[in-house]
Scaffold this active site. Sequence first.
Site, PDB file in Angstrom:
ATOM      1  NE  ARG A   1      -2.599  -7.308  -4.563  1.00  0.00           N
ATOM      2  CZ  ARG A   1      -3.382  -7.392  -3.510  1.00  0.00           C
ATOM      3  NH1 ARG A   1      -2.862  -7.660  -2.345  1.00  0.00           N
ATOM      4  NH2 ARG A   1      -4.666  -7.236  -3.620  1.00  0.00           N
ATOM      5  CG  HIS A  19      -1.901  -1.066   1.330  1.00  0.00           C
ATOM      6  ND1 HIS A  19      -2.044  -1.862   2.443  1.00  0.00           N
ATOM      7  CD2 HIS A  19      -2.818  -1.523   0.437  1.00  0.00           C
ATOM      8  CE1 HIS A  19      -3.012  -2.741   2.236  1.00  0.00           C
ATOM      9  NE2 HIS A  19      -3.492  -2.567   1.026  1.00  0.00           N
ATOM     10  CB  SER A  35      -4.348  -6.819   4.154  1.00  0.00           C
ATOM     11  OG  SER A  35      -4.035  -5.522   3.750  1.00  0.00           O
ATOM     12  CE  LYS A  88     -13.526  -6.718   2.831  1.00  0.00           C
ATOM     13  NZ  LYS A  88     -12.325  -6.140   2.204  1.00  0.00           N
TER      14      LYS A  88
HETATM   15  P1  ADP Z   1      -9.575  -3.703  -0.721  1.00  0.00           P
HETATM   16  O1  ADP Z   1      -9.654  -2.237  -0.975  1.00  0.00           O
HETATM   17  O2  ADP Z   1      -9.953  -4.515  -1.928  1.00  0.00           O
HETATM   18  O3  ADP Z   1     -10.210  -4.168   0.548  1.00  0.00           O
HETATM   19  P2  ADP Z   1      -6.824  -3.507   0.190  1.00  0.00           P
HETATM   20  O4  ADP Z   1      -7.109  -2.535   1.256  1.00  0.00           O
HETATM   21  O5  ADP Z   1      -5.996  -4.693   0.578  1.00  0.00           O
HETATM   22  O6  ADP Z   1      -8.044  -4.070  -0.588  1.00  0.00           O
HETATM   23  O7  ADP Z   1      -6.048  -2.769  -0.981  1.00  0.00           O
HETATM   24  C1  ADP Z   1      -6.361  -1.486  -1.451  1.00  0.00           C
HETATM   25  C2  ADP Z   1      -5.736  -1.329  -2.819  1.00  0.00           C
HETATM   26  O8  ADP Z   1      -4.320  -1.526  -2.735  1.00  0.00           O
HETATM   27  C3  ADP Z   1      -6.214  -2.321  -3.865  1.00  0.00           C
HETATM   28  O9  ADP Z   1      -6.298  -1.661  -5.104  1.00  0.00           O
HETATM   29  C4  ADP Z   1      -5.129  -3.368  -3.896  1.00  0.00           C
HETATM   30  O10 ADP Z   1      -5.063  -4.021  -5.157  1.00  0.00           O
HETATM   31  C5  ADP Z   1      -3.911  -2.514  -3.666  1.00  0.00           C
HETATM   32  N1  ADP Z   1      -2.796  -3.294  -3.112  1.00  0.00           N
HETATM   33  C6  ADP Z   1      -2.786  -4.059  -2.009  1.00  0.00           C
HETATM   34  N2  ADP Z   1      -1.585  -4.662  -1.843  1.00  0.00           N
HETATM   35  C7  ADP Z   1      -0.816  -4.243  -2.881  1.00  0.00           C
HETATM   36  C8  ADP Z   1       0.518  -4.529  -3.314  1.00  0.00           C
HETATM   37  N3  ADP Z   1       1.286  -5.381  -2.640  1.00  0.00           N
HETATM   38  N4  ADP Z   1       0.960  -3.931  -4.438  1.00  0.00           N
HETATM   39  C9  ADP Z   1       0.157  -3.083  -5.129  1.00  0.00           C
HETATM   40  N5  ADP Z   1      -1.111  -2.794  -4.798  1.00  0.00           N
HETATM   41  C10 ADP Z   1      -1.599  -3.366  -3.692  1.00  0.00           C
END
Ligand code: ADP
Length: 163
Positions: free
Chosen positions: A90, A17, A129, A41
Amino acid sequence: MKQAIYPGSFDPMTYGHLDVIKRASRMFDKLTVSVLNNDAKSPLFSVDERVKILKEATKDIKNVEIDSFSGLLVDYCREKDVHIIIRGLRAITDFEYELQTAQTNRKLSDDEVDTIFLTTSLEYSYLSSSSVKTIISFGGDISQFVPEFEVPLINAKYSEKRK
Ligand code: ADP
């Protein structure tokens, strides 16, 4: 002023992130990172805790603001008068969901809100995460995946859960 919103659960925030935040902050005058308040969630950290963690992690990036929102993302974008959403991609597994969400948001906003995808940096392409949560739940070391200050906070949550 060029502005964008990077929405997500950030539960917990990872280096993946943070990498997207740093890169997007260089492309826009202002980047709002916003924690989705999603009742469906059962989160590890509360929304307020996640906001605090994101604030600490981005305190040196001047044009990044941390916020939270509930409800439809396009309504939140309208409220803030922002027309660009940032999401990270990703692997191909992210693609289908992200494509559908981006197109839905464009439709819902009458073409006013578009999504820009940043492809993950190679070193974080495996990182999510949920994998951090799995590792910690088995007592593994997560120090390569999240900033140092966040490790004890995550550990404390899992110690509470084990009680
Ligand atoms: P969500 O919003 O789907 O609940 P997350 O909070 O985990 O998911 O992720 C927020 C955003 O960050 C999403 O677009 C996710 O694809 C991106 N993201 C999460 N981990 C990574 C990573 N390792 N590299 C690039 N983008 C990431």
